[in-house]
Enzyme design. Structure first.
Site, PDB file in Angstrom:
ATOM      1  N   GLU A  13      16.748  25.950  88.415  1.00 50.47           N
ATOM      2  CA  GLU A  13      16.195  27.159  87.798  1.00 50.47           C
ATOM      3  C   GLU A  13      15.081  26.841  86.798  1.00 50.47           C
ATOM      4  O   GLU A  13      14.735  27.658  85.946  1.00 50.47           O
ATOM      5  CB  GLU A  13      17.318  27.940  87.122  1.00 50.47           C
ATOM      6  CG  GLU A  13      18.402  28.398  88.083  1.00 50.47           C
ATOM      7  CD  GLU A  13      19.595  28.986  87.365  1.00 50.47           C
ATOM      8  OE1 GLU A  13      19.525  30.168  86.993  1.00 50.47           O
ATOM      9  OE2 GLU A  13      20.586  28.263  87.185  1.00 50.47           O
ATOM     10  N   SER A 141      21.160  32.410  89.189  1.00 44.54           N
ATOM     11  CA  SER A 141      20.026  32.912  89.964  1.00 44.54           C
ATOM     12  C   SER A 141      20.336  33.020  91.446  1.00 44.54           C
ATOM     13  O   SER A 141      19.432  33.090  92.270  1.00 44.54           O
ATOM     14  CB  SER A 141      18.777  32.029  89.755  1.00 44.54           C
ATOM     15  OG  SER A 141      18.330  32.105  88.425  1.00 44.54           O
ATOM     16  N   TYR A 209      13.714  37.870  91.110  1.00 45.71           N
ATOM     17  CA  TYR A 209      12.505  37.453  90.410  1.00 45.71           C
ATOM     18  C   TYR A 209      11.189  37.910  91.040  1.00 45.71           C
ATOM     19  O   TYR A 209      10.154  37.827  90.385  1.00 45.71           O
ATOM     20  CB  TYR A 209      12.505  35.924  90.238  1.00 45.71           C
ATOM     21  CG  TYR A 209      13.684  35.464  89.431  1.00 45.71           C
ATOM     22  CD1 TYR A 209      13.800  35.813  88.093  1.00 45.71           C
ATOM     23  CD2 TYR A 209      14.713  34.723  90.001  1.00 45.71           C
ATOM     24  CE1 TYR A 209      14.897  35.423  87.336  1.00 45.71           C
ATOM     25  CE2 TYR A 209      15.810  34.329  89.250  1.00 45.71           C
ATOM     26  CZ  TYR A 209      15.890  34.671  87.924  1.00 45.71           C
ATOM     27  OH  TYR A 209      16.980  34.292  87.189  1.00 45.71           O
ATOM     28  N   ARG A 248      25.470  38.388  79.199  1.00 44.29           N
ATOM     29  CA  ARG A 248      25.303  39.426  80.221  1.00 44.29           C
ATOM     30  C   ARG A 248      26.300  39.181  81.340  1.00 44.29           C
ATOM     31  O   ARG A 248      26.413  38.069  81.859  1.00 44.29           O
ATOM     32  CB  ARG A 248      23.888  39.388  80.809  1.00 44.29           C
ATOM     33  CG  ARG A 248      23.499  40.654  81.566  1.00 44.29           C
ATOM     34  CD  ARG A 248      22.366  40.431  82.552  1.00 44.29           C
ATOM     35  NE  ARG A 248      22.834  39.659  83.710  1.00 44.29           N
ATOM     36  CZ  ARG A 248      22.297  38.523  84.099  1.00 44.29           C
ATOM     37  NH1 ARG A 248      21.285  37.986  83.445  1.00 44.29           N
ATOM     38  NH2 ARG A 248      22.786  37.890  85.155  1.00 44.29           N
ATOM     39  N   ASP A 250      28.018  40.353  85.145  1.00 46.53           N
ATOM     40  CA  ASP A 250      27.734  40.992  86.426  1.00 46.53           C
ATOM     41  C   ASP A 250      29.012  41.560  87.013  1.00 46.53           C
ATOM     42  O   ASP A 250      30.021  40.857  87.111  1.00 46.53           O
ATOM     43  CB  ASP A 250      27.122  39.976  87.403  1.00 46.53           C
ATOM     44  CG  ASP A 250      25.800  39.414  86.894  1.00 46.53           C
ATOM     45  OD1 ASP A 250      25.087  40.158  86.193  1.00 46.53           O
ATOM     46  OD2 ASP A 250      25.495  38.246  87.187  1.00 46.53           O
ATOM     47  N   GLU A 263      30.913  37.241  86.859  1.00 42.73           N
ATOM     48  CA  GLU A 263      30.628  36.097  85.997  1.00 42.73           C
ATOM     49  C   GLU A 263      29.879  36.567  84.765  1.00 42.73           C
ATOM     50  O   GLU A 263      29.384  37.702  84.706  1.00 42.73           O
ATOM     51  CB  GLU A 263      29.794  35.054  86.729  1.00 42.73           C
ATOM     52  CG  GLU A 263      28.445  35.563  87.201  1.00 42.73           C
ATOM     53  CD  GLU A 263      27.708  34.551  88.066  1.00 42.73           C
ATOM     54  OE1 GLU A 263      26.733  33.978  87.541  1.00 42.73           O
ATOM     55  OE2 GLU A 263      28.099  34.352  89.234  1.00 42.73           O
ATOM     56  N   ASN A 265      26.802  35.329  81.961  1.00 46.55           N
ATOM     57  CA  ASN A 265      25.678  34.432  81.688  1.00 46.55           C
ATOM     58  C   ASN A 265      25.485  34.351  80.179  1.00 46.55           C
ATOM     59  O   ASN A 265      25.306  35.374  79.523  1.00 46.55           O
ATOM     60  CB  ASN A 265      24.422  34.999  82.367  1.00 46.55           C
ATOM     61  CG  ASN A 265      23.255  34.043  82.338  1.00 46.55           C
ATOM     62  OD1 ASN A 265      23.064  33.329  81.371  1.00 46.55           O
ATOM     63  ND2 ASN A 265      22.472  34.045  83.399  1.00 46.55           N
ATOM     64  N   GLY A 269      18.377  35.682  81.448  1.00 40.59           N
ATOM     65  CA  GLY A 269      16.966  35.477  81.728  1.00 40.59           C
ATOM     66  C   GLY A 269      16.056  36.267  80.806  1.00 40.59           C
ATOM     67  O   GLY A 269      16.385  37.358  80.356  1.00 40.59           O
TER      68      GLY A 269
END
Length: 304
Positions: A13, A141, A209, A248, A250, A263, A265, A269
């Site tokens: 990443e 990602s 992205y 964050r 998901d 999961e 993070n 990002g």
């Protein structure tokens, strides 16, 4: 302040990290900070002495190093404050299987899962019903992820992950819509609904992205009750992992209204298309204000 901006690194990443760092640097300079860019892939042995000279470190790394807690551990040795979570909790959150054990222990709904390690090999038996997702246990990602719908495709999906020197997390496929929920300084941000572009089977790297990637709707068009339930679940998960500052999560929301946490993070990002800045924007917080808030909270957490 003298801020060391840490980005790049050597994970898959890397480019996402560097993209976000450009935007972060502009915001830091607009806030009046002196910024020194540091890429651990280029100069790792000088991280400790340079961190000792800095007033603050802003970390924008994804995968390993960064989300695994290595950089945070070095910064702690330098007594250099930084935004977000410390070393131990970062490592726990990055390891999806370990994080799922914590979620389950706290009664947080998460898809059924199985961890398969390289010593078990590509012929390891599948213990879940198809279809399943196969993904690296550490990483983000959606890199290395496969949706497996046939038994004969399972070994190749495992081999794809093992080629990345990873163990494979096999996860039950839960049909539904993807929602993401951010936490900023202990408070939940508005939910975002993610709709992959036509032809995409899941929210993959390109959807995340590319400028013409997935549609991201904020606030998510779900009921107030569902919003409140997911935000409450996210707060519990954030604290269960011992996270600080921001994160964050998901989720998958089924037609029946059940939310499953996939999961969390710990270094969300920070590219122009990233989710956490978009959620912060929905409450009127500019990107520059978000960066300032993360520094404020990081300094406060270090002082406590």
């Amino acid at each position: 302040m003298h801020v060391i901006l840490i980005a790049g690194g050597w994970s898959d990443e890397r480019e996402v990290s560097l993209s976000g760092a450009r935007q972060i640097r502009t915001a830091l300079e607009d806030l009046g900070h002196e910024v020194i860019f540091f890429d651990p892939a280029e100069d790792f042995k000088n991280l400790l002495p340079k961190a000792k000279q800095a007033d603050f470190a802003f970390i924008n790394l994804h995968g390993t190093p960064g989300e695994d807690g290595l950089i945070q551990a070095v910064l702690d040795k330098a007594n250099c404050p930084y935004q977000g979570t410390g070393a131990a909790a970062s490592y726990l959150a990055l390891n999806k299987a370990a994080a799922k054990e914590v979620f389950e222990a706290r009664g947080i709904r998460t898809p059924e899962w199985q961890l398969i390690t390289p010593p078990q090999g590509t012929e390891a038996p599948l213990e879940l019903n198809l279809p399943v997702f196969v993904k690296p246990d550490k990483g983000g990602s959606s890199l290395g992820m496969s949706l497996v719908e046939k038994n004969e495709d399972f070994p190749a999906a495992l081999a794809k992950v093992f080629a990345m020197c990873q163990s494979a997390l096999v996860e039950e496929y839960i049909p539904g819509v993807e929602l993401t929920c951010g936490i900023l300084d202990g408070a939940p941000l508005p939910l975002i609904m993610i709709r992959p572009k036509d032809g995409a089977s899941f929210f993959d790297y390109e959807n995340k992205y590319a400028e013409d990637g997935a549609e991201e709707i904020c606030p998510a068009p779900v009921s107030e009750a569902i919003t409140a339930a997911i935000q409450a679940q996210m707060i519990v998960a954030h604290h269960a992992l011992g996270l600080n500052g921001y994160s964050r999560g998901d989720f998958i929301l089924t037609e029946e209204g059940n939310a499953y946490l996939l999961e969390i993070n710990t270094l969300p990002g920070m590219t122009p298309t990233s989710l956490l800045p978009r959620a912060a924007g929905a409450i009127g917080m500019s990107f520059k204000e978000l960066i300032a808030k993360l520094i404020e909270v990081g300094l406060r957490d270090k002082a406590e």
